[in-house]
Design a protein around this motif. Structure first.
Motif, PDB file in Angstrom:
ATOM      1  N   VAL A  12      24.254  12.540  31.373  1.00  0.00           N
ATOM      2  CA  VAL A  12      22.998  12.590  30.623  1.00  0.00           C
ATOM      3  C   VAL A  12      23.251  13.197  29.254  1.00  0.00           C
ATOM      4  O   VAL A  12      22.812  12.680  28.223  1.00  0.00           O
ATOM      5  CB  VAL A  12      21.924  13.401  31.380  1.00  0.00           C
ATOM      6  N   PHE A  13      24.001  14.292  29.244  1.00  0.00           N
ATOM      7  CA  PHE A  13      24.241  14.957  27.973  1.00  0.00           C
ATOM      8  C   PHE A  13      25.041  14.051  27.032  1.00  0.00           C
ATOM      9  O   PHE A  13      24.665  13.857  25.871  1.00  0.00           O
ATOM     10  CB  PHE A  13      24.994  16.269  28.188  1.00  0.00           C
ATOM     11  N   LEU A  14      26.119  13.478  27.537  1.00  0.00           N
ATOM     12  CA  LEU A  14      27.003  12.693  26.673  1.00  0.00           C
ATOM     13  C   LEU A  14      26.359  11.392  26.209  1.00  0.00           C
ATOM     14  O   LEU A  14      26.506  10.986  25.056  1.00  0.00           O
ATOM     15  CB  LEU A  14      28.325  12.395  27.389  1.00  0.00           C
ATOM     16  N   ASN A  15      25.638  10.723  27.119  1.00  0.00           N
ATOM     17  CA  ASN A  15      25.130   9.389  26.789  1.00  0.00           C
ATOM     18  C   ASN A  15      23.730   9.388  26.208  1.00  0.00           C
ATOM     19  O   ASN A  15      23.353   8.450  25.521  1.00  0.00           O
ATOM     20  CB  ASN A  15      25.160   8.492  28.034  1.00  0.00           C
ATOM     21  N   VAL A  16      22.952  10.419  26.508  1.00  0.00           N
ATOM     22  CA  VAL A  16      21.562  10.411  26.042  1.00  0.00           C
ATOM     23  C   VAL A  16      21.305  11.526  25.030  1.00  0.00           C
ATOM     24  O   VAL A  16      20.908  11.272  23.893  1.00  0.00           O
ATOM     25  CB  VAL A  16      20.584  10.547  27.240  1.00  0.00           C
ATOM     26  N   THR A  17      21.554  12.776  25.449  1.00  0.00           N
ATOM     27  CA  THR A  17      21.205  13.910  24.594  1.00  0.00           C
ATOM     28  C   THR A  17      22.022  13.903  23.305  1.00  0.00           C
ATOM     29  O   THR A  17      21.472  13.943  22.206  1.00  0.00           O
ATOM     30  CB  THR A  17      21.437  15.236  25.338  1.00  0.00           C
ATOM     31  N   LEU A  18      23.328  13.826  23.463  1.00  0.00           N
ATOM     32  CA  LEU A  18      24.209  13.968  22.308  1.00  0.00           C
ATOM     33  C   LEU A  18      23.915  12.950  21.203  1.00  0.00           C
ATOM     34  O   LEU A  18      23.773  13.337  20.035  1.00  0.00           O
ATOM     35  CB  LEU A  18      25.674  13.906  22.757  1.00  0.00           C
ATOM     36  N   PRO A  19      23.815  11.656  21.543  1.00  0.00           N
ATOM     37  CA  PRO A  19      23.522  10.712  20.461  1.00  0.00           C
ATOM     38  C   PRO A  19      22.213  11.055  19.740  1.00  0.00           C
ATOM     39  O   PRO A  19      22.093  10.863  18.533  1.00  0.00           O
ATOM     40  CB  PRO A  19      23.407   9.373  21.192  1.00  0.00           C
ATOM     41  N   GLY A  20      21.243  11.578  20.488  1.00  0.00           N
ATOM     42  CA  GLY A  20      19.956  11.886  19.889  1.00  0.00           C
ATOM     43  C   GLY A  20      20.017  13.047  18.917  1.00  0.00           C
ATOM     44  O   GLY A  20      19.306  13.070  17.907  1.00  0.00           O
ATOM     45  N   ILE A  21      20.851  14.030  19.225  1.00  0.00           N
ATOM     46  CA  ILE A  21      20.854  15.232  18.377  1.00  0.00           C
ATOM     47  C   ILE A  21      22.033  15.250  17.405  1.00  0.00           C
ATOM     48  O   ILE A  21      22.165  16.162  16.607  1.00  0.00           O
ATOM     49  CB  ILE A  21      20.900  16.521  19.240  1.00  0.00           C
ATOM     50  N   LEU A  22      22.880  14.224  17.462  1.00  0.00           N
ATOM     51  CA  LEU A  22      24.130  14.282  16.715  1.00  0.00           C
ATOM     52  C   LEU A  22      23.968  14.561  15.212  1.00  0.00           C
ATOM     53  O   LEU A  22      24.668  15.419  14.667  1.00  0.00           O
ATOM     54  CB  LEU A  22      24.963  13.015  16.953  1.00  0.00           C
TER      55      LEU A  22
END
Lengths: 417, 267, 290
Positions: free
Chosen positions: B174-184
């Protein structure tokens, strides 16, 4: 018994030979033996053994590429070759040595960050007063025999007794620097002439704001001038004596103020003053390094027209010392380096105008004839005064308490006035 | 009218930015440059030779600064990201106080805490160590990391994460595929600030590093107050170069994404 | 189930814990020691007794008010000028034109450059023997360094202001610009169709949009300049000087007896800064809401 001339010659020769041998043995012994007890080590061999393969952290000001490079090659490389010691020169901007040692002391650190430090009189006094220095050692390392400890300039650092807690390695003397393009070939070498010059050429003279080292020594010269010599200030601080001379000094400094750079509205830092001299913003600078002007010309920082002079009434001189903090993890290595920088080999590089271009705290007479010959053959830069002229003009520093009082008095009566 | 304003702004920006930089570049190549010469009368590469000589310790300092800054960025993300998320997405008692607390290092003058921090670090045996220097750099970095990331998370919906979770994705995925792209984009800007703060630390490094950790500012600062402008300029340029590189990488985010810089609106 | 509940309850504290712990333990611990020194707890030099004398000495010193005013004026003017310029540039840079991307990048260049490096550059530019003075000689306007206007080591603090401006304009600028770019031109178009002139469009549409960003960044800029000692120390006059410079000089003095005073000045500085910022935040809130 009849003494013929041959026999006399023979006896003379034998006597001479034995004396020479004794001297030579003495010299070798001086190279190899401790001449007193230093804390933690029974002999110099022990010190050398403990120092081999270690690293020495030497804290010093790091703002000069010349000094940085010179220390690394002429000291760092040599102590590596001779004693297997790695010198880690720790560059410093502000003087943070005292903070470092003090904070370590407060937290009870037994293995500190500093092994050796190049410090000034005021910091030495702070640390010595707080008993945060290793020692006594400096009078007992082998090469301490070269040091004339009877000379008050070496036995005292700003009037504070060295007592074996600091070892000298360089000598400094105050000189004035001037731009011949603005001042001419004949600089004002008395305070009367200087005052007249300042009045005739407003805006071209200033001195660093106290408590800057350089500004402070300039004002000490004014004190000596007003009092007719350094004598009143050499002993313990005396408020009455201070009050006798100080008002005249402040009055004088305030009287020249309107004709100083910026009308005396502000006073520069010492390094800023040097670059202002270089760019004709002012006509004079000053400092503790008689060869600084020559070095700066060589480095392209100063124009070729800068020369130096000393006052007819003399200028103040003092010595550069190194000290070892109480919690140095490697006092042996530190002592070996302090000892090396008193050696003939290093001092020859130190006084060479083509190399370090410093003054030596050691009288050349204690070193070999080769040393003396080499010194005699050295060619001085035209912007550097000869050691003879400087020595003849040398004046002692006052006691440190006077310095503190002068600095506080200047800030109150001249800067804030 | 508008065209005129535009041209004035273009000239002002280009000249304004360039003017204080130009003398430094020329100085680094000058041997003799005295008043009133407009250009050096003697040129020389000696300052650059000094910069790359072992005596200057510039290369050594550069590598140390880089290692520490990267490590501080990692720590700062590990510590700041959860805190920012907690503040942005939850309401809890004492939130205001927590927010202020995390901003204190920006507002209180460093001089008050520096000496005390030194004593504390000595007691904790953190002086003269890489970790100790990194930790002391971390202190002023946390506020910026939190500030930027709080605003990023505030404009960030958790619905996508919830969907991913209901579809069976584990927390790491979830963090790598969803959260990270969103906050990058925001994370890049926050990391840039962290990097720059660590890169510029001087007094704290000298005190906590105790001379064993020599970073680039430790090498540079004695020269800034000296008189050899050529050396000061050359070392300054080495000091500034990576910072500019970092800026180029984050420039787009810095200029475009209002959510990122809007974080400062929460202070 | 209960464990899950507990986990859920502890989730937020656990996420906050590392950051809070570092600030409280490391920064707070350091602060306490600083405060301790300012009230006379400094065992290394034999100070063990609580006293407010150092605060009294500092506050009753003749120069204190002057220094406080200077510090405030410097921070206030730097913040004001930076904000005004940042808004002006943002108004131009929000449009897309040929080279606008590059121009925006150039505009951001000062952000990562350390203040001390900037200060050196400013000196080399505007001092009486700097590049501008030399250009003026080349143009025949002046002859000697003294003919050129004083901008470094001056009571007005021109070089200090320039250094801060150079650094802070882009900092405020990128925030304001980001807001304007994200809003886009719609609001302005609506206002235009409603017949608003360019001043009205700025005053009633763009400015309110930018205001929160300006206010928040100006807090950071103000706090930063208010506590900065390096720049006034390097470029300012010796006396009178700002409070941070006073604190720093006392702090650096080999005479350790001055250390508690340095700490007292710093604490006063911190308290004044926090007070001003809280007041400013209140005002800002009021301004944004109205």
């Amino acid at each position: 018994m009849v003494f013929n001339s041959r026999r006399i010659k023979l006896i003379f020769a034998i006597t001479l030979l034995s004396i020479l041998t004794l001297v030579a043995i003495g010299a070798v012994m001086a190279q190899d033996e401790l001449i007193g007890e230093v804390p933690g080590f029974a002999s110099w061999e022990e010190v050398l053994a403990a120092a081999e393969g270690t690293t020495v952290n030497w804290w010093m000001w790091g703002g000069s590429d010349k000094i940085n490079t010179d220390v690394d090659t002429d000291i760092g490389q040599r102590v590596q070759e001779l004693y297997g010691i790695t010198l880690n020169r720790v560059p410093n901007g502000a003087e943070l040595f005292v903070d470092q040692v003090l904070n370590e002391a407060a937290a009870g650190v037994e293995q500190g960050a500093i092994d050796l430090m190049w410090i000034n009189g005021e910091n030495f006094r702070t640390l010595a007063d707080a008993e945060l220095l290793y020692g006594p050692w400096s009078e007992f390392i082998p090469n301490a025999t070269y040091v004339d400890w009877a000379d008050p300039a070496l036995a005292y650092d700003f009037g504070y007794p060295v007592n074996g807690y600091e070892s000298p390695w360089g000598h400094a003397q105050f000189v004035m620097e001037y731009n011949t393009a603005l001042v001419g070939e004949e600089p004002p070498t008395t305070f009367e002439d200087l005052t007249a010059w300042i009045e005739a050429n407003p805006g071209l003279f200033t001195y660093p704001a106290l408590p800057d080292f350089t500004g402070s020594v300039f004002v000490r010269h004014v004190f000596y001038w007003v009092a007719g010599g350094p004598e009143p200030f050499l002993g313990e601080f005396d408020q009455e004596v201070f009050d006798q001379y100080a008002p005249a000094v402040w009055e004088y400094l305030n009287s020249i103020e309107p004709n100083l750079w910026r009308g005396g509205e502000t006073y520069p830092e010492a390094t800023v003053m040097d670059s202002m001299l270089a760019n004709q913003e002012i006509a004079f600078s000053m400092g503790y390094g008689p060869a600084d002007a020559a070095n700066n010309i060589a480095q392209g920082i100063y124009p070729e027209t800068i020369r130096t002079f000393v006052f007819d009434t003399g200028t103040i001189s003092n010595n550069n010392f190194v000290a070892i903090p109480f919690n140095s993890p490697n006092p042996a290595g530190a002592m070996v380096i302090a000892n090396y920088i008193l050696s003939e080999e290093f001092q020859l590089k130190l006084v060479d105008p083509a190399q370090w271009a410093w003054l030596s705290p050691i009288s050349p007479a204690v070193y070999s004839e080769e040393f003396q010959q080499a010194v005699a053959d050295m060619e001085l830069h035209p912007a550097t005064l000869s050691p003879t002229i400087l020595a003849a003009a040398a004046l002692p520093e006052p006691n440190g308490d006077w310095v503190t009082a002068i600095e506080a008095g200047w800030i109150e009566n001249v800067l804030e006035n | 009218m508008q065209r005129m304003f535009r041209w004035i702004a273009i000239i002002a920006i280009v000249l304004g930015v360039a003017l204080p930089v130009i003398p430094q570049i020329i100085w680094s190549l000058a041997h003799r440059w005295l008043f009133p010469s407009l250009l050096p009368t003697e040129w020389s590469m000696s300052s650059w030779e000094y910069v790359f000589s072992p005596s200057s310790r510039v290369v050594e300092g550069f590598m140390n600064s880089l290692e520490i800054a990267v490590f501080v960025c990692i720590l700062s993300i590990l510590v700041g990201l959860p805190a920012a998320r907690a503040i942005a997405l939850n309401d809890f008692k004492g939130k205001g106080i927590i927010e202020w607390l995390l901003m204190v290092p920006i507002i209180v003058p460093g001089i008050v805490s520096t000496l005390g921090i030194h004593q504390l670090f000595i007691r904790l045996h953190l002086t003269n160590t890489f970790i100790g220097v990194s930790l002391v750099h971390l202190i002023p970095c946390i506020p910026y990391m939190v500030l930027v990331m709080v605003s990023v998370f505030s404009n960030y919906g958790t619905e996508l994460e919830d969907t991913a979770r209901t579809l069976g994705a584990g927390p790491i995925r979830v963090f790598l595929n969803v959260t990270l792209p969103g906050i990058l984009p925001g994370l890049m800007v926050a990391t840039m600030f962290t990097f720059l703060i660590s890169w510029g630390q001087y007094i704290t490094t000298v005190l906590i590093g105790g001379g064993t950790i020599v970073t680039l500012p430790v090498v540079l600062f004695p020269f800034i107050t000296g008189i050899n402008y050529s050396n000061a300029a050359a070392i300054s340029l080495v000091f500034v170069a990576p910072a500019i590189l970092v800026l180029i990488f984050t420039s787009r985010q810095l200029g475009q994404d209002s959510a990122v810089m809007g974080g400062f609106g929460r202070l | 189930m209960n464990r899950l509940k507990l986990m859920e309850k502890l989730r937020v504290p656990m996420m906050l814990f590392p950051a809070i712990a570092i600030i409280v333990v490391l920064f707070g611990g350091g602060m306490i020691s600083g405060v301790g020194q300012s009230v006379g707890y400094f065992p290394v030099i034999g100070l063990n007794n609580f006293t407010l004398d150092y605060y009294r000495d500092v506050l009753t010193d003749d120069g204190f008010i002057t220094s406080l005013w200077l510090t405030f004026r410097l921070a206030f003017l730097s913040t004001l000028f930076s904000s005004v310029l940042a808004v002006a540039f943002a108004l131009v840079l929000r449009h897309t034109f040929r080279g606008s991307r590059l121009l925006t990048l150039i505009y951001q260049v000062p952000i990562p450059i350390p203040h001390l490096v900037v200060a050196t550059g400013i000196v080399l530019l505007v001092s009486q023997s700097g590049l501008l003075s030399r250009s003026s000689v080349a143009l025949g306007l002046t002859q000697t360094p003294r003919d050129f206007p004083v901008m470094v080591f001056d009571t007005a603090g021109v070089a200090i202001q320039l250094t801060f401006l150079w650094k802070e304009v882009p900092f405020i600028g990128v925030v304001v610009l980001a807001v304007l770019k994200s809003v886009g031109p719609q609001y302005e178009e609506i206002a235009r169709t409603l017949g608003a002139n360019s001043w009205q469009r700025f005053r009633y549409v763009l400015f309110p949009l930018m205001l929160p960003g300006i206010l928040s960044t100006s807090i950071i800029v103000f706090a930063f300049v208010f506590a900065n000692y390096e720049i006034p120390l390097l470029l300012g006059v010796r006396h009178p000087t700002t409070l941070p410079v006073m604190a720093f000089r006392n702090y650096q003095d080999p005479d350790l007896a001055l250390r508690p005073q340095a700490m007292a000045i710093s604490m006063i500085l911190a308290v004044v800064a926090i007070f001003l910022l809280v007041a400013y935040k209140r005002l800002a809130k009021y301004a944004v809401e109205s």
